[in-house]
Design a protein around this motif. Sequence first.
Motif, PDB file in Angstrom:
ATOM      1  N   GLY A   1      13.103  11.386 -10.067  1.00  0.00           N
ATOM      2  CA  GLY A   1      11.849  11.951 -10.550  1.00  0.00           C
ATOM      3  C   GLY A   1      12.010  12.613 -11.912  1.00  0.00           C
ATOM      4  N   ARG A   2      13.098  13.337 -12.081  1.00  0.00           N
ATOM      5  CA  ARG A   2      13.348  13.969 -13.390  1.00  0.00           C
ATOM      6  C   ARG A   2      13.587  12.917 -14.465  1.00  0.00           C
ATOM      7  N   GLN A   3      14.146  11.780 -14.068  1.00  0.00           N
ATOM      8  CA  GLN A   3      14.421  10.709 -15.026  1.00  0.00           C
ATOM      9  C   GLN A   3      13.129  10.047 -15.506  1.00  0.00           C
ATOM     10  N   VAL A   4      12.169   9.839 -14.591  1.00  0.00           N
ATOM     11  CA  VAL A   4      10.976   9.073 -14.938  1.00  0.00           C
ATOM     12  C   VAL A   4       9.734   9.937 -15.094  1.00  0.00           C
ATOM     13  N   GLY A   5       9.875  11.265 -14.946  1.00  0.00           N
ATOM     14  CA  GLY A   5       8.734  12.158 -15.136  1.00  0.00           C
ATOM     15  C   GLY A   5       7.784  12.187 -13.964  1.00  0.00           C
ATOM     16  N   SER A   6       8.321  12.286 -12.757  1.00  0.00           N
ATOM     17  CA  SER A   6       7.491  12.317 -11.564  1.00  0.00           C
ATOM     18  C   SER A   6       8.150  13.229 -10.541  1.00  0.00           C
ATOM     19  N   SER A   7       7.407  13.596  -9.511  1.00  0.00           N
ATOM     20  CA  SER A   7       7.988  14.379  -8.421  1.00  0.00           C
ATOM     21  C   SER A   7       8.561  13.434  -7.379  1.00  0.00           C
ATOM     22  N   ALA A   8       9.507  13.950  -6.606  1.00  0.00           N
ATOM     23  CA  ALA A   8      10.089  13.154  -5.531  1.00  0.00           C
ATOM     24  C   ALA A   8       9.018  12.741  -4.528  1.00  0.00           C
ATOM     25  N   ARG A   9       8.085  13.641  -4.240  1.00  0.00           N
ATOM     26  CA  ARG A   9       7.037  13.334  -3.262  1.00  0.00           C
ATOM     27  C   ARG A   9       6.160  12.187  -3.755  1.00  0.00           C
TER      28      ARG A   9
ATOM     29  N   ALA B   1       8.076   8.969  -3.431  1.00  0.00           N
ATOM     30  CA  ALA B   1       8.193   8.572  -2.024  1.00  0.00           C
ATOM     31  C   ALA B   1       6.905   7.929  -1.536  1.00  0.00           C
ATOM     32  N   ARG B   2       5.758   8.525  -1.904  1.00  0.00           N
ATOM     33  CA  ARG B   2       4.469   7.955  -1.496  1.00  0.00           C
ATOM     34  C   ARG B   2       4.278   6.574  -2.108  1.00  0.00           C
TER      35      ARG B   2
ATOM     36  N   PHE C   1       6.599   4.330  -3.023  1.00  0.00           N
ATOM     37  CA  PHE C   1       7.430   3.330  -2.350  1.00  0.00           C
ATOM     38  C   PHE C   1       6.841   2.960  -0.996  1.00  0.00           C
ATOM     39  N   ALA C   2       6.403   3.950  -0.235  1.00  0.00           N
ATOM     40  CA  ALA C   2       5.842   3.679   1.093  1.00  0.00           C
ATOM     41  C   ALA C   2       4.561   2.860   1.000  1.00  0.00           C
ATOM     42  N   ALA C   3       3.689   3.217   0.053  1.00  0.00           N
ATOM     43  CA  ALA C   3       2.402   2.529  -0.066  1.00  0.00           C
ATOM     44  C   ALA C   3       2.563   1.107  -0.592  1.00  0.00           C
ATOM     45  N   ASP C   4       3.469   0.905  -1.539  1.00  0.00           N
ATOM     46  CA  ASP C   4       3.562  -0.387  -2.218  1.00  0.00           C
ATOM     47  C   ASP C   4       4.532  -1.362  -1.558  1.00  0.00           C
ATOM     48  N   THR C   5       5.529  -0.854  -0.839  1.00  0.00           N
ATOM     49  CA  THR C   5       6.531  -1.753  -0.239  1.00  0.00           C
ATOM     50  C   THR C   5       6.506  -1.734   1.281  1.00  0.00           C
ATOM     51  N   GLY C   6       5.831  -0.741   1.875  1.00  0.00           N
ATOM     52  CA  GLY C   6       5.816  -0.624   3.327  1.00  0.00           C
ATOM     53  C   GLY C   6       7.081  -0.024   3.899  1.00  0.00           C
ATOM     54  N   LEU C   7       7.984   0.447   3.045  1.00  0.00           N
ATOM     55  CA  LEU C   7       9.245   1.037   3.482  1.00  0.00           C
ATOM     56  C   LEU C   7       9.418   2.410   2.873  1.00  0.00           C
ATOM     57  N   THR C   8      10.150   3.260   3.565  1.00  0.00           N
ATOM     58  CA  THR C   8      10.580   4.508   2.936  1.00  0.00           C
ATOM     59  C   THR C   8      11.541   4.158   1.798  1.00  0.00           C
TER      60      THR C   8
END
Length: 263
Positions: free
Chosen positions: A181-189, A192-193, A195-202
């Motif tokens: 998240g720090r690398q790409v300018g986003s939060s871990a949460r 995580a959302r 990846f779950a929404a777009d790939t169906g996996l954690t």
Amino acid sequence: MSRNGQPPAGPPGTADQVAAAIVVRAYALAPGSRFGTHWHDTHQVVWARNGVLTVSTGDGEWILPPTRALWIPAGTPHQTAALASTAMRSLNISPGPGLPDWSLPQPLAVGPLVAVLIDHLAGAALAPEHRARAQAVLIDNLAPVAARSIEVLMPADPRALDVARALVADPADPRTLAQWGRQVGSSARTLARAFAADTGLTFARWRTAVRLRAALGHLARGEPVTRVAGRVGYATPSAFVAAFVRETGLTPGSYFHGGPPEV
């Protein structure tokens, strides 16, 4: 080149089609070689005599070591690629009576008998009666197996996609979602959302799939499990084998050399 992206089978009456319901073609594929989306008017069985193939259809993606083949029904759009140097065999089977009624792609077991029959049918000099007998025995021995695919879907979210591409390029990268998240300018949460929404996996399951998919190419080249485990990010070979069994139902040795599913 035909509409299916592979060399045409030849006009009716050519030597390889006389009295033959199955035409076997051989391809020597370099790592990364690919047949783009195509289809056949015949059923197809795809098999890697050595190496590893991936086949993608609208129904899923299959990774095929020499112990597995895939039945692809006639008219099914699909893509085929080599994860390692691969001797590919393509069996084009004319639709007709006496064939399995599999309407969807079906993974098949390839034991010594099936492998020998495929090689036998690849011979150009077979007499028609010998070819007909071998074809019948081969069809009788096409045995479906339960095969779990190792599929890697990429997230659509731009920041998650940056993370995904970096991990595909280096599956052993150990960074956590918070670090990414720090690398790409986003939060871990948020990641995580995505990846779950777009790939169906954690994220953890997705990264496991990336690591195991990368491992297959190394294993196919004969690298030992002890080395492959470290190359794809596992601290110990036992941790790698445990993850492999969880995702595929087989140990790496059984996956490439045959054997019953693990229980």
